[in-house]
Write an enzyme that holds these catalytic residues in place. Structure first.
Site, mmCIF file in Angstrom:
data_model
loop_
_atom_site.group_PDB
_atom_site.id
_atom_site.type_symbol
_atom_site.label_atom_id
_atom_site.label_comp_id
_atom_site.label_asym_id
_atom_site.label_seq_id
_atom_site.Cartn_x
_atom_site.Cartn_y
_atom_site.Cartn_z
ATOM 1 N N GLY A 1 28.659 38.897 7.192
ATOM 2 C CA GLY A 1 29.411 40.131 7.464
ATOM 3 C C GLY A 1 28.466 41.085 8.642
ATOM 4 O O GLY A 1 26.980 41.224 8.144
ATOM 5 N N ARG B 1 30.763 33.027 9.118
ATOM 6 C CA ARG B 1 30.464 32.247 7.841
ATOM 7 C C ARG B 1 30.821 31.057 7.973
ATOM 8 O O ARG B 1 31.725 30.574 8.571
ATOM 9 C CB ARG B 1 31.218 32.989 6.581
ATOM 10 N N ASP C 1 22.450 37.458 1.170
ATOM 11 C CA ASP C 1 21.808 36.218 0.225
ATOM 12 C C ASP C 1 22.481 34.899 0.570
ATOM 13 O O ASP C 1 21.685 33.800 0.660
ATOM 14 C CB ASP C 1 22.036 36.774 -1.220
ATOM 15 N N THR D 1 23.082 44.073 5.516
ATOM 16 C CA THR D 1 24.250 44.024 4.962
ATOM 17 C C THR D 1 24.630 45.580 4.413
ATOM 18 O O THR D 1 23.599 46.075 3.897
ATOM 19 C CB THR D 1 24.548 43.114 3.661
ATOM 20 N N ASP E 1 26.205 46.608 1.816
ATOM 21 C CA ASP E 1 26.269 46.712 0.460
ATOM 22 C C ASP E 1 25.058 47.094 -0.237
ATOM 23 O O ASP E 1 24.958 47.463 -1.354
ATOM 24 C CB ASP E 1 26.917 45.218 -0.215
ATOM 25 N N ASP F 1 22.744 45.173 -1.310
ATOM 26 C CA ASP F 1 22.760 44.319 -2.712
ATOM 27 C C ASP F 1 21.686 43.294 -2.710
ATOM 28 O O ASP F 1 21.766 42.277 -3.489
ATOM 29 C CB ASP F 1 23.874 43.718 -2.786
#
Length: 319
Positions: free
Chosen positions: A11, A72, A103, A125, A127, A129
């Site tokens: 993303g 992706r 990741d 990212t 997020d 994360d």
């Protein structure tokens, strides 16, 4: 090392262009040839590789998205796909690769490192994360986009005396919801890392209504469930007029904040330094405002942890 390359994968996130710029210009400063790979690992397999010059990254530091595009690729997860990528790297005599992404992107980078092509991962990212770094590229911009949207929704919520459920991104990580909820005074914050206590949410809404509160804001991370379904549950349980807003991909776009531009520039330069030092299979990050790097396998084996003190504080302040 004379030739390296950079790609963006997964993303998109605001600040990726600033990271690309830093990688390209830092490489040229040190006399390296630098190549840009378009469309992520899929583009690597297809040979979408072009040489980058100083002017290739002019006027992009303020732009969202990624000039190298992103994709992706399920095929690259296979040994056959990885071999196709390796053949392209050999064809262009590329000796090292910098991968900007999350990741999943780092798993691809690790596979290439194991095959003799040193790779460095840069966490990009929204997020936030990725273990081993306090912040990822794009998180601060996405957070500010969410806060700006909540501020506007609150005006409407107040005018019409409504409860609003706002669904934000965060399939497996609740950082965006947590930080946005704390920054904007949300009544309840629902994140994947904490079990949903629907009774507590309803109890808080009812207490607020009884003391004359005119509106409420509930932030829900997409990993918890559908905002529309949750909004219906709230209205059925409280009989309070409830509306739902799903912010969606607006959270990924926009000009990166100063914080994301600086972070991306620092991490991009650090990645080049690691390749010049002969290192591969590393992920760069920032901890307590200091640049760090970790083994990719170490990062992939860890699980991102939410800041539980912030979650506790949000509950204490939203009484």
């Amino acid at each position: 090392m004379k030739k390296i390359a950079v790609l963006t994968s997964g993303g998109d996130a605001p600040g990726m262009n600033a990271a690309i710029r830093a990688v390209v210009r830092k490489s040229i400063y040190h006399g390296l040839e630098i190549y840009g790979i378009e469309n992520g690992f899929q583009g690597l397999m297809n040979g979408n590789i072009r040489k980058m010059e100083i002017g290739s990254v002019g006027d992009i530091i303020q732009r969202g998205g990624t000039i190298l595009f992103s994709a992706r690729s399920e095929e690259f997860k296979t040994p056959e796909g990885q071999q196709r990528g390796i053949e392209q790297l050999k064809k262009h005599e590329i000796e090292g690769l910098i991968v900007i992404g999350g990741d999943g992107s780092f798993r691809g980078a690790q596979k290439l490192t194991e095959s003799g092509f040193p790779c460095i991962g840069i966490p990009g990212t929204i997020d936030n994360d990725i273990p081993g770094t306090d912040f990822t590229i794009g998180f601060d911009t996405a957070l500010n986009t969410i806060i700006e949207a909540i501020d506007k929704i609150r005006d409407t919520a107040t005018s019409h005396e409504r409860t609003y459920v706002i669904e934000v991104m965060g399939r497996d990580a609740g950082d965006l919801a947590l930080w946005a909820g704390l920054a904007d005074g949300a009544e309840s914050i629902l994140i994947p890392e904490k079990k949903d206590d629907f009774k507590a949410v309803i109890s808080k809404l009812k207490r607020g209504h009884e003391r004359g509160k005119k509106h409420s804001i509930i932030i829900l991370a997409e990993g918890v469930g559908s905002g529309f379904a949750y909004g219906k549950r709230i209205q059925d349980a409280t009989n309070l007029e409830t509306r739902v807003t799903v912010l969606g991909h607006i959270q990924r776009g926009g000009s990166p904040t100063a914080s994301d531009r600086v972070l991306a520039s620092r991490l991009g330069a650090k990645a080049v330094d690691l390749l010049l030092a002969g290192n591969g299979g590393r992920v760069v990050g920032i901890q307590q405002n200091q640049l760090v790097d970790h083994d990719i396998l170490e990062i992939l084996d860890q699980k991102h942890a939410i800041n539980l003190d912030m979650y506790k504080l949000s509950n204490e302040l939203s009484i």
